[in-house]
Motif scaffolding. Structure first.
Motif, mmCIF file in Angstrom:
data_model
loop_
_atom_site.group_PDB
_atom_site.id
_atom_site.type_symbol
_atom_site.label_atom_id
_atom_site.label_comp_id
_atom_site.label_asym_id
_atom_site.label_seq_id
_atom_site.Cartn_x
_atom_site.Cartn_y
_atom_site.Cartn_z
ATOM 1 N N HIS A 23 0.828 -1.207 0.000
ATOM 2 C CA HIS A 23 0.000 0.000 0.000
ATOM 3 C C HIS A 23 0.866 1.262 0.000
ATOM 4 C CE1 HIS A 23 -3.789 2.106 0.715
ATOM 5 N NE2 HIS A 23 -3.168 2.844 1.613
ATOM 6 N N ALA A 24 2.003 1.203 0.707
ATOM 7 C CA ALA A 24 2.891 2.360 0.789
ATOM 8 C C ALA A 24 3.439 2.747 -0.582
ATOM 9 C CB ALA A 24 4.047 2.071 1.747
ATOM 10 N N VAL A 25 3.659 1.758 -1.440
ATOM 11 C CA VAL A 25 4.169 2.060 -2.787
ATOM 12 C C VAL A 25 3.201 2.966 -3.525
ATOM 13 C CG1 VAL A 25 4.856 1.071 -4.993
ATOM 14 C CG2 VAL A 25 5.446 -0.108 -2.872
ATOM 15 N N PHE A 26 1.910 2.671 -3.457
ATOM 16 C CA PHE A 26 0.918 3.463 -4.181
ATOM 17 C C PHE A 26 0.682 4.818 -3.520
ATOM 18 C CE2 PHE A 26 0.114 -0.882 -5.456
ATOM 19 C CZ PHE A 26 -0.053 -0.744 -6.827
ATOM 20 N N GLU A 27 0.949 4.930 -2.216
ATOM 21 C CA GLU A 27 0.853 6.223 -1.544
ATOM 22 C C GLU A 27 1.898 7.199 -2.058
ATOM 23 O OE1 GLU A 27 1.340 5.656 2.591
ATOM 24 O OE2 GLU A 27 -0.569 4.628 2.891
ATOM 25 N N ARG A 28 3.119 6.676 -2.363
ATOM 26 C CA ARG A 28 4.262 7.563 -2.549
ATOM 27 C C ARG A 28 4.941 7.500 -3.903
ATOM 28 N NH1 ARG A 28 6.549 5.494 3.137
ATOM 29 N NH2 ARG A 28 4.427 4.846 3.626
ATOM 30 N N ASP A 29 4.556 6.580 -4.757
ATOM 31 C CA ASP A 29 5.192 6.479 -6.069
ATOM 32 C C ASP A 29 4.146 6.638 -7.171
ATOM 33 O OD1 ASP A 29 6.731 6.058 -8.249
ATOM 34 O OD2 ASP A 29 7.340 4.016 -7.751
ATOM 35 N N PRO A 30 4.126 7.795 -7.842
ATOM 36 C CA PRO A 30 3.133 7.998 -8.910
ATOM 37 C C PRO A 30 3.358 7.097 -10.108
ATOM 38 C CG PRO A 30 4.706 9.812 -8.845
ATOM 39 C CD PRO A 30 4.967 8.971 -7.630
ATOM 40 N N ALA A 31 4.545 6.471 -10.214
ATOM 41 C CA ALA A 31 4.823 5.587 -11.343
ATOM 42 C C ALA A 31 4.197 4.211 -11.179
ATOM 43 C CB ALA A 31 6.333 5.440 -11.538
ATOM 44 N N LYS A 81 15.031 -3.198 13.020
ATOM 45 C CA LYS A 81 13.602 -3.119 13.337
ATOM 46 C C LYS A 81 12.952 -2.088 12.416
ATOM 47 C CE LYS A 81 14.320 -4.358 18.196
ATOM 48 N NZ LYS A 81 14.151 -3.912 19.601
ATOM 49 N N ILE A 82 11.998 -2.533 11.625
ATOM 50 C CA ILE A 82 11.361 -1.666 10.625
ATOM 51 C C ILE A 82 9.861 -1.708 10.827
ATOM 52 C CG2 ILE A 82 10.975 -1.284 8.165
ATOM 53 C CD1 ILE A 82 13.713 -2.448 7.623
ATOM 54 N N GLY A 83 9.245 -0.529 10.915
ATOM 55 C CA GLY A 83 7.812 -0.426 11.107
ATOM 56 C C GLY A 83 7.036 -0.665 9.827
ATOM 57 N N CYS A 84 5.764 -0.358 9.849
ATOM 58 C CA CYS A 84 4.900 -0.635 8.706
ATOM 59 C C CYS A 84 4.950 0.523 7.707
ATOM 60 C CB CYS A 84 3.476 -0.866 9.175
ATOM 61 S SG CYS A 84 2.604 0.664 9.594
ATOM 62 N N GLY A 85 4.427 0.270 6.503
ATOM 63 C CA GLY A 85 4.348 1.308 5.483
ATOM 64 C C GLY A 85 5.696 1.816 5.042
ATOM 65 N N PHE A 86 6.717 0.974 5.089
ATOM 66 C CA PHE A 86 8.081 1.369 4.718
ATOM 67 C C PHE A 86 8.226 1.303 3.203
ATOM 68 C CE2 PHE A 86 12.739 0.075 4.525
ATOM 69 C CZ PHE A 86 13.206 1.350 4.814
ATOM 70 N N PHE A 87 8.850 2.340 2.612
ATOM 71 C CA PHE A 87 8.980 2.396 1.154
ATOM 72 C C PHE A 87 10.409 2.768 0.781
ATOM 73 C CE2 PHE A 87 8.370 5.052 -2.827
ATOM 74 C CZ PHE A 87 8.347 3.958 -3.678
ATOM 75 N N ILE A 88 11.023 1.941 -0.068
ATOM 76 C CA ILE A 88 12.347 2.228 -0.608
ATOM 77 C C ILE A 88 12.180 2.527 -2.090
ATOM 78 C CG2 ILE A 88 14.673 1.362 -0.976
ATOM 79 C CD1 ILE A 88 14.260 -0.559 1.343
ATOM 80 N N ASP A 89 12.420 3.769 -2.490
ATOM 81 C CA ASP A 89 12.233 4.182 -3.878
ATOM 82 C C ASP A 89 13.499 3.884 -4.684
ATOM 83 O OD1 ASP A 89 11.144 5.197 -6.129
ATOM 84 O OD2 ASP A 89 11.011 7.273 -5.445
ATOM 85 N N HIS A 90 13.378 3.124 -5.739
ATOM 86 C CA HIS A 90 14.489 2.656 -6.584
ATOM 87 C C HIS A 90 15.372 1.689 -5.792
ATOM 88 C CE1 HIS A 90 13.384 5.196 -9.914
ATOM 89 N NE2 HIS A 90 13.324 6.222 -9.096
ATOM 90 N N GLY A 91 16.034 2.165 -4.740
ATOM 91 C CA GLY A 91 16.608 1.258 -3.771
ATOM 92 C C GLY A 91 18.057 0.876 -3.924
ATOM 93 N N MET A 92 18.626 0.908 -5.108
ATOM 94 C CA MET A 92 19.998 0.426 -5.281
ATOM 95 C C MET A 92 20.949 1.131 -4.314
ATOM 96 S SD MET A 92 22.134 -1.557 -6.753
ATOM 97 C CE MET A 92 21.161 -2.247 -8.077
#
Length: 249
Positions: A43-51, A106-117
């Motif tokens: 869900h976090a991906v669609f919140e924050r990535d328009p692509a 420790k990582i919470g919910c809704g975590f988003f890594i954009d591109h990521g490399m």
């Protein structure tokens, strides 16, 4: 349920697979908890990535999402003291995605890594809910000391591309960290940090957007200082010219 102002998508209550900053204190079965955490990450991906156009595209092609899937499993195994396998999963995910997340982080919910490399998250790092990291971000340590040696990020933190956050410091809620910044000291909530070393250029302002980073309009205190010095030089030249003209008379 709150709504994201940009995409008009609801920000779901957090039920993390590791319990970190979770609003639900009940222990659900592993499979149900894991599926909920994965759904929140998706869900976090669609919140924050328009692509992002479809769930199938995200599931099949988003390296950041793949790395999170591997982390959720590796972390659960680590919490249950399974030897070797968590690190093996972490290294396999690193090889496949270019993203290294230690199973003990420790990582919470809704975590988003954009591109990521190039993203690296160390062993004792803690990440809150609805956090966004861009490519090349490091949550690392500063030496060989033991104990808490990696940073703690609050909720709704956005970290720009190439930024390095080092040491056992705390980054407060709603903080924005500019691209290529190097942060070595704790940052209070509702702040904006840029530069090497990181400098706070906005603190305790109004709440920052959950997942936006306007890199083109980030302030540049170094350029502002040079501009101020240039204006001072212009004023000094005018004064010298006036003094010379008065003497010539």
């Amino acid at each position: 349920m709150r709504w994201d102002a940009k995409r008009r998508l609801p920000l779901r209550p957090c039920v993390s697979s590791n319990g970190h900053r979770s609003r639900s204190r009940r222990r659900a079965p592993f499979l149900i908890t894991m599926l909920k955490a994965i759904a929140q990450d998706l869900h976090a991906v669609f919140e924050r990535d328009p692509a992002a156009t479809s769930r199938l595209e995200v599931v099949l092609t988003y390296a950041g999402f793949h790395a999170l899937l591997a982390y959720r499993l590796a972390h659960w195994l680590k919490e249950h003291q399974v030897p070797f396998l968590p690190r093996a999963i972490s290294q396999l995910a690193r090889w496949l995605t270019g993203i290294e997340i230690h199973p003990s982080a420790k990582i919470g919910c809704g975590f988003f890594i954009d591109h990521g490399m190039g993203v690296v998250i160390g062993e004792t790092a803690e990440v809150g809910d609805h956090v966004t990291l861009f490519q090349g971000v490091t949550l690392g340590g500063t030496g060989k000391e033991r104990g808490k040696r990696h940073p703690t990020l609050g909720n709704h933190v956005v970290v720009g591309a190439g930024a390095k956050i080092l040491g056992g410091i705390t980054i407060g809620d709603n903080v924005k960290i500019g691209a290529n910044s190097v942060v070595l000291k704790s940052v209070p909530p509702n702040s904006t940090v840029i530069g090497v070393p990181g400098r706070i250029i906005k603190s305790q302002g109004e709440r920052l957007p959950d997942a936006t980073m306007d890199h083109t309009n980030m302030p540049d205190p170094t350029a502002d200082r040079f501009a101020a010095l240039e204006m001072e030089l212009i004023e000094l030249r005018k004064q010298l010219e006036n003094q010379d003209s008065n003497r010539s008379r």
